[in-house]
Write a protein that holds these residues in place. Structure first.
Motif, PDB file in Angstrom:
ATOM      1  N   ALA A 162      -4.918  -3.853   9.006  1.00  0.00           N
ATOM      2  CA  ALA A 162      -5.034  -3.644  10.455  1.00  0.00           C
ATOM      3  C   ALA A 162      -3.667  -3.416  11.083  1.00  0.00           C
ATOM      4  O   ALA A 162      -3.503  -2.551  11.950  1.00  0.00           O
ATOM      5  CB  ALA A 162      -5.728  -4.835  11.097  1.00  0.00           C
ATOM      6  N   GLN A 163      -2.652  -4.198  10.673  1.00  0.00           N
ATOM      7  CA  GLN A 163      -1.322  -4.047  11.229  1.00  0.00           C
ATOM      8  C   GLN A 163      -0.667  -2.745  10.797  1.00  0.00           C
ATOM      9  O   GLN A 163       0.039  -2.096  11.572  1.00  0.00           O
ATOM     10  CB  GLN A 163      -0.440  -5.238  10.836  1.00  0.00           C
ATOM     11  CG  GLN A 163      -0.860  -6.552  11.484  1.00  0.00           C
ATOM     12  CD  GLN A 163       0.072  -7.685  11.105  1.00  0.00           C
ATOM     13  OE1 GLN A 163       1.125  -7.458  10.510  1.00  0.00           O
ATOM     14  NE2 GLN A 163      -0.299  -8.907  11.489  1.00  0.00           N
ATOM     15  N   LEU A 164      -0.906  -2.354   9.537  1.00  0.00           N
ATOM     16  CA  LEU A 164      -0.254  -1.146   9.016  1.00  0.00           C
ATOM     17  C   LEU A 164      -1.061   0.107   9.267  1.00  0.00           C
ATOM     18  O   LEU A 164      -0.576   1.217   9.031  1.00  0.00           O
ATOM     19  CB  LEU A 164      -0.019  -1.296   7.503  1.00  0.00           C
ATOM     20  CG  LEU A 164       0.950  -2.390   7.074  1.00  0.00           C
ATOM     21  CD1 LEU A 164       0.983  -2.509   5.549  1.00  0.00           C
ATOM     22  CD2 LEU A 164       2.352  -2.092   7.601  1.00  0.00           C
ATOM     23  N   ALA A 165      -2.316  -0.040   9.728  1.00  0.00           N
ATOM     24  CA  ALA A 165      -3.208   1.119   9.936  1.00  0.00           C
ATOM     25  C   ALA A 165      -3.352   1.931   8.650  1.00  0.00           C
ATOM     26  O   ALA A 165      -3.189   3.144   8.629  1.00  0.00           O
ATOM     27  CB  ALA A 165      -2.688   1.990  11.079  1.00  0.00           C
ATOM     28  N   CYS A 166      -3.630   1.241   7.561  1.00  0.00           N
ATOM     29  CA  CYS A 166      -3.832   1.919   6.268  1.00  0.00           C
ATOM     30  C   CYS A 166      -4.801   1.111   5.425  1.00  0.00           C
ATOM     31  O   CYS A 166      -5.060  -0.063   5.691  1.00  0.00           O
ATOM     32  CB  CYS A 166      -2.498   2.106   5.544  1.00  0.00           C
ATOM     33  SG  CYS A 166      -1.830   0.568   4.876  1.00  0.00           S
ATOM     34  N   ASN A 167      -5.313   1.774   4.416  1.00  0.00           N
ATOM     35  CA  ASN A 167      -6.195   1.110   3.445  1.00  0.00           C
ATOM     36  C   ASN A 167      -5.409   0.868   2.171  1.00  0.00           C
ATOM     37  O   ASN A 167      -4.686   1.760   1.682  1.00  0.00           O
ATOM     38  CB  ASN A 167      -7.406   1.981   3.138  1.00  0.00           C
ATOM     39  CG  ASN A 167      -8.310   2.144   4.355  1.00  0.00           C
ATOM     40  OD1 ASN A 167      -8.462   1.206   5.144  1.00  0.00           O
ATOM     41  ND2 ASN A 167      -8.899   3.322   4.507  1.00  0.00           N
ATOM     42  N   ILE A 168      -5.582  -0.318   1.585  1.00  0.00           N
ATOM     43  CA  ILE A 168      -4.850  -0.694   0.371  1.00  0.00           C
ATOM     44  C   ILE A 168      -5.882  -1.066  -0.697  1.00  0.00           C
ATOM     45  O   ILE A 168      -6.780  -1.869  -0.444  1.00  0.00           O
ATOM     46  CB  ILE A 168      -3.899  -1.880   0.623  1.00  0.00           C
ATOM     47  CG1 ILE A 168      -2.953  -1.570   1.784  1.00  0.00           C
ATOM     48  CG2 ILE A 168      -3.115  -2.201  -0.647  1.00  0.00           C
ATOM     49  CD1 ILE A 168      -2.110  -2.768   2.219  1.00  0.00           C
ATOM     50  N   GLU A 169      -5.708  -0.502  -1.909  1.00  0.00           N
ATOM     51  CA  GLU A 169      -6.606  -0.848  -3.021  1.00  0.00           C
ATOM     52  C   GLU A 169      -5.858  -0.703  -4.347  1.00  0.00           C
ATOM     53  O   GLU A 169      -4.898   0.070  -4.458  1.00  0.00           O
ATOM     54  CB  GLU A 169      -7.849   0.034  -3.027  1.00  0.00           C
ATOM     55  CG  GLU A 169      -7.573   1.525  -3.189  1.00  0.00           C
ATOM     56  CD  GLU A 169      -8.831   2.354  -3.160  1.00  0.00           C
ATOM     57  OE1 GLU A 169      -9.565   2.285  -4.183  1.00  0.00           O
ATOM     58  OE2 GLU A 169      -9.072   3.034  -2.145  1.00  0.00           O
ATOM     59  N   GLY A 170      -6.301  -1.494  -5.316  1.00  0.00           N
ATOM     60  CA  GLY A 170      -5.703  -1.399  -6.642  1.00  0.00           C
ATOM     61  C   GLY A 170      -6.263  -0.214  -7.417  1.00  0.00           C
ATOM     62  O   GLY A 170      -7.470   0.005  -7.447  1.00  0.00           O
ATOM     63  N   VAL A 171      -5.385   0.516  -8.084  1.00  0.00           N
ATOM     64  CA  VAL A 171      -5.816   1.685  -8.874  1.00  0.00           C
ATOM     65  C   VAL A 171      -5.367   1.566 -10.327  1.00  0.00           C
ATOM     66  O   VAL A 171      -5.369   2.535 -11.071  1.00  0.00           O
ATOM     67  CB  VAL A 171      -5.254   2.992  -8.260  1.00  0.00           C
ATOM     68  CG1 VAL A 171      -5.895   3.269  -6.923  1.00  0.00           C
ATOM     69  CG2 VAL A 171      -3.732   2.923  -8.138  1.00  0.00           C
ATOM     70  N   GLY A 172      -5.008   0.416 -10.731  1.00  0.00           N
ATOM     71  CA  GLY A 172      -4.566   0.198 -12.107  1.00  0.00           C
ATOM     72  C   GLY A 172      -3.762  -1.073 -12.169  1.00  0.00           C
ATOM     73  O   GLY A 172      -3.563  -1.770 -11.154  1.00  0.00           O
ATOM     74  N   LYS A 173      -3.297  -1.391 -13.361  1.00  0.00           N
ATOM     75  CA  LYS A 173      -2.523  -2.609 -13.530  1.00  0.00           C
ATOM     76  C   LYS A 173      -1.195  -2.477 -12.797  1.00  0.00           C
ATOM     77  O   LYS A 173      -0.409  -1.563 -13.062  1.00  0.00           O
ATOM     78  CB  LYS A 173      -2.288  -2.876 -15.021  1.00  0.00           C
ATOM     79  CG  LYS A 173      -1.583  -4.207 -15.279  1.00  0.00           C
ATOM     80  CD  LYS A 173      -1.441  -4.444 -16.767  1.00  0.00           C
ATOM     81  CE  LYS A 173      -0.755  -5.794 -17.021  1.00  0.00           C
ATOM     82  NZ  LYS A 173      -0.581  -6.052 -18.469  1.00  0.00           N
ATOM     83  N   ASP A 174      -0.964  -3.390 -11.832  1.00  0.00           N
ATOM     84  CA  ASP A 174       0.285  -3.440 -11.063  1.00  0.00           C
ATOM     85  C   ASP A 174       0.523  -2.164 -10.273  1.00  0.00           C
ATOM     86  O   ASP A 174       1.667  -1.747 -10.045  1.00  0.00           O
ATOM     87  CB  ASP A 174       1.500  -3.705 -11.980  1.00  0.00           C
ATOM     88  CG  ASP A 174       1.392  -5.043 -12.689  1.00  0.00           C
ATOM     89  OD1 ASP A 174       0.833  -5.976 -12.081  1.00  0.00           O
ATOM     90  OD2 ASP A 174       1.849  -5.146 -13.845  1.00  0.00           O
TER      91      ASP A 174
END
Length: 242
Positions: A162-174
């Motif tokens: 919400a603060q960054l106005a972006c979506n974050i998701e994991g796409v692999g190890k690290d």
């Protein structure tokens, strides 16, 4: 036939006769001679007839035995020809059997080689299965760990997004995928994104769209400060400016 009785001659009385005469019985002799000759001729003719019949019989027997001998000889010749053919067949079968034995031996060697290869491949398969099973167990552990962490992260993640106005998701190890929206006021549907590798302190951007020439400078600042929040805000600002 009885032999005629010969009378004795009295010489003393014969000498006293003025005309002595001795009856030599010539007629009887001649008759006996004719009878003998007739009997001899009959025996001769009988012997000649018998000899002719024997000769004829022997000729017939000789011809029969000659024919039989010829027949036997023909059979012997046929048997010899058959024997030659059989010997040729045996030699051919011997060669065919030799070739067949060589083929069987070659196939046996190939089969043994294939069995060895199959055994080696099976060993590799078993090894890969064991490695896969270990990786699957490790992955399951990682998933369980990530699930455990994920259960506590969503509130913080939602707040960060919400603060960054972006979506974050994991796409692999690290590796984390950051997707920004509303970076283009003229086209609200346009997205900007990048994948950040956080495996170690030396952060790396794996992919970025659209490309930012300044990303290397921002990464250098991130490596120095370790402030990911500031880095994300800086990248977002640059996306908006382009």
């Amino acid at each position: 036939m009885s032999t005629p009785r010969v009378s004795r001659v009295d010489l003393s009385q014969l000498l006293q006769d003025q005309h002595p005469n001795i009856d030599l019985r010539v007629t009887n002799y001649e008759e006996s001679t004719r009878t003998f000759l007739k009997a001899l001729v009959g025996f001769k003719n009988k012997a000649i007839t018998s000899i002719a019949e024997r000769r004829k019989y022997q000729t017939a027997e000789k011809k029969k035995y000659a024919d039989k001998s010829q027949h036997v000889e023909n059979e012997i010749n046929q048997c010899k020809l058959k024997e030659i053919d059989l010997v040729a067949d045996l030699e051919r079968e011997k060669e065919e059997r030799k070739d067949a034995d060589l083929s069987v031996a070659a196939l046996q060697r190939q089969l043994t080689s294939l069995k060895d290869k199959c055994a080696a491949i099976q060993g590799e398969i078993d090894q890969y299965r064991a490695i896969t099973a270990n990786l699957r167990r490790e992955k399951d552990k990682e998933r369980a760990t990530l699930s455990t962490h994920a259960s506590s992260v969503p509130p913080e993640l939602i707040g960060c997004e919400a603060q960054l106005a972006c979506n974050i998701e994991g796409v692999g190890k690290d590796k984390l995928l950051f997707r920004f929206t509303n970076t283009n006021h003229e086209d609200p549907t346009q997205e900007a994104s990048f994948v950040l590798d956080i495996a170690d302190a030396d952060y790396k951007v794996v992919t970025i769209s659209p490309n930012l020439p300044a990303i290397s400078v921002l990464l250098s600042q991130l490596s120095d400060t370790g402030d990911i929040y500031t880095f994300i805000r800086a990248v977002q600002k640059v996306f908006i400016q382009i």
